[in-house]
Design an enzyme around this catalytic site. Structure first.
Site, PDB file in Angstrom:
ATOM      1  CG  HIS A 109      70.107  42.827  75.811  1.00  0.00           C
ATOM      2  ND1 HIS A 109      69.799  43.300  74.551  1.00  0.00           N
ATOM      3  CD2 HIS A 109      71.056  41.864  75.643  1.00  0.00           C
ATOM      4  CE1 HIS A 109      70.543  42.657  73.658  1.00  0.00           C
ATOM      5  NE2 HIS A 109      71.309  41.787  74.289  1.00  0.00           N
ATOM      6  CG  ASP A 145      71.944  46.223  74.075  1.00  0.00           C
ATOM      7  OD1 ASP A 145      70.942  46.774  74.562  1.00  0.00           O
ATOM      8  OD2 ASP A 145      71.921  45.617  72.984  1.00  0.00           O
ATOM      9  CD  GLU A 174      63.595  39.165  78.253  1.00  0.00           C
ATOM     10  OE1 GLU A 174      63.067  40.258  78.021  1.00  0.00           O
ATOM     11  OE2 GLU A 174      63.955  38.385  77.344  1.00  0.00           O
TER      12      GLU A 174
HETATM   13  C1  GAR Z   1      62.363  40.869  74.987  1.00  0.00           C
HETATM   14  O1  GAR Z   1      62.953  39.597  74.894  1.00  0.00           O
HETATM   15  C2  GAR Z   1      63.405  41.931  75.253  1.00  0.00           C
HETATM   16  O2  GAR Z   1      64.429  41.507  76.116  1.00  0.00           O
HETATM   17  C3  GAR Z   1      63.932  42.166  73.865  1.00  0.00           C
HETATM   18  O3  GAR Z   1      62.801  42.140  73.046  1.00  0.00           O
HETATM   19  C4  GAR Z   1      61.815  41.310  73.617  1.00  0.00           C
HETATM   20  C5  GAR Z   1      60.544  42.112  73.773  1.00  0.00           C
HETATM   21  O4  GAR Z   1      59.498  41.268  74.182  1.00  0.00           O
HETATM   22  N1  GAR Z   1      64.629  43.411  73.773  1.00  0.00           N
HETATM   23  C6  GAR Z   1      65.699  43.594  73.011  1.00  0.00           C
HETATM   24  O5  GAR Z   1      66.153  42.729  72.304  1.00  0.00           O
HETATM   25  C7  GAR Z   1      66.291  44.973  73.083  1.00  0.00           C
HETATM   26  N2  GAR Z   1      67.608  44.973  72.548  1.00  0.00           N
HETATM   27  P1  GAR Z   1      58.147  41.895  74.722  1.00  0.00           P
HETATM   28  O6  GAR Z   1      57.698  42.959  73.719  1.00  0.00           O
HETATM   29  O7  GAR Z   1      57.203  40.722  74.748  1.00  0.00           O
HETATM   30  O8  GAR Z   1      58.407  42.461  76.083  1.00  0.00           O
END
Ligand code: GAR
Length: 216
Positions: A109, A145, A174
């Site tokens: 997250h 979350d 991340e």
């Molecule tokens: C990431 O920033 C992840 O942390 C967020 O969506 C993005 C996905 O990026 N997730 C959330 O917000 C979940 N609540 P990605 O598809 O490039 O990995």
């Protein structure tokens, strides 16, 4: 080798970080199955490029959330998945799903939980005027979350930041903490005591703020 299942909805850059670390031999896990709930997700192309098994399951094709989740569970079990990784999966899973993988569903997250839960966490941090934000890998429970934290990384929020510029700064972390968390599971070092997730041998409390990642 730990068999992981990755659930995605979109771009799939966190999935890519997992794939890259597996290919580099740093993450000793096998991506046994990727499930996308979105047939247009860029994540699907990443799977095709890297020979990773991928399945599209659309919620709309099932009569209920329960039936949709049961099919996901069936596919994950069939692939021998032991750890489920939510990597930009934009749906809330029910208790029923999670119970199939006790303490083995994790999520990344883009905020320092418990701040800024839910959608657009980076925009929330900018609009709030927070000085620091970051990202969290946590165990998934039936709250949104709200499950126990495994690892977090901190980044500054600069006065000129937009949601997009902050998201970019957070995303880099991340891509480090998610593979690191999976590797900790792969090494069998993770245990859970109530709200506390303990990682055997991990060095905590290193300053300035970020975790001392083991090669990630
Ligand atoms: C990431 O920033 C992840 O942390 C967020 O969506 C993005 C996905 O990026 N997730 C959330 O917000 C979940 N609540 P990605 O598809 O490039 O990995």
């Amino acid at each position: 080798m730990l068999r992981i299942g990755v659930l995605v909805s979109g771009r799939g850059s966190n999935l890519q970080a997992l794939i890259d670390n597996v290919e580099a031999g740093k993450l000793k896990a096998r991506i046994a199955l990727v499930i996308s709930d979105n047939p247009e997700a860029q994540a699907i192309k990443r799977c095709q490029k890297h020979g990773v098994p991928c399945k599209v399951l659309r919620r709309e094709d099932f009569p209920s959330k329960k039936a949709f989740e049961e099919e996901m569970v069936r596919a994950l079990k069939e692939a021998g998945v032991e750890l489920v990784v939510l990597a930009g999966f934009m749906r809330i899973l029910s208790k029923h799903f999670i119970e199939h993988f006790p303490e083995r569903v994790i999520n990344v997250h883009p905020s320092l939980l418990p701040s800024f839960k839910g959608l657009e966490a980076q925009r929330q941090a900018v609009e709030y005027g927070a000085r620091f934000s970051g990202c969290t890998v946590h165990l998934v429970d039936e709250t949104v979350d709200g499950g126990p934290v495994i690892v977090q990384a901190v980044v500054p929020v600069l006065p000129e930041d937009t949601a997009e510029s902050l998201a970019e700064r957070i995303l880099k972390w991340e891509h480090r903490i998610l593979p690191q968390a999976v590797q900790w599971f792969a090494e069998g070092r993770v245990s859970v005591e109530g709200r506390k997730v303990l990682v055997e041998g991990a060095r905590y409390g290193t300053l300035p703020v970020n975790p001392e990642l083991e090669g990630f």
